[in-house]
Design a protein around this motif. Structure first.
Motif: not given
Length: 107
Positions: A7-24
Motif C-alpha cells: 500500500x505504501x508503494x501504491x500511494x507513491x506510485x499514484x502520486x508519481x503518475x497522477x497530476x491530481x495526486x501530486x497536487x493533493x
C-alpha cells in the motif's frame, strides 16, 4: 513483507503518475508543515532503493496515510499502524546496511 509494504508503494506510485495526486500531496504536505519532496519509487530487488523509499515515506507518513485512506483505499483495505510499524523495522534494518556500505566506501 511485500504485501504489507505494497500500500505504501501504491500511494507513491499514484502520486508519481497522477497530476491530481501530486497536487493533493503538495497540499497535504503544507497542512502538515512538510516541505515538498519527490519520493522515489523503489526497485524491490535493490535493498538500497527500498531503504530510500522507506526513509522518505516515513517522513511523510501522515500525508501518505491520509491520501491512501481517503482517496485510494478499496475493499476496506487501509494503510494502518501495522504497515508503518513494519516499514520502520525494515527501514532500521536496511539503515544498518546503508551505513555499513558508506563506511566501506570510505576505506
Amino acid at each position: 513483507l511485500r504485501t504489507l509494504l505494497e500500500p505504501i508503494r501504491n500511494v507513491i506510485r499514484w502520486i508519481r503518475a497522477a497530476r491530481s495526486a501530486k497536487r493533493i500531496f503538495k497540499q497535504k504536505g503544507e497542512e502538515y508543515g512538510l516541505r515538498k519532496k519527490v519520493i522515489t519509487l523503489d526497485t524491490p530487488t535493490r535493498w538500497n532503493s527500498t531503504y530510500k523509499l522507506l526513509h522518505d515515506a516515513i517522513a511523510f507518513r501522515d500525508v501518505l496515510t491520509d491520501m491512501y485512506n481517503e482517496s485510494w483505499a478499496t475493499d476496506g483495505q487501509f494503510i494502518t499502524n501495522d504497515h508503518w510499524s513494519l516499514a520502520k523495522i525494515v527501514h532500521d534494518v536496511l539503515e544498518t546496511f546503508d551505513n555499513s556500505t558508506h563506511i566501506f566506501l570510505c576505506l
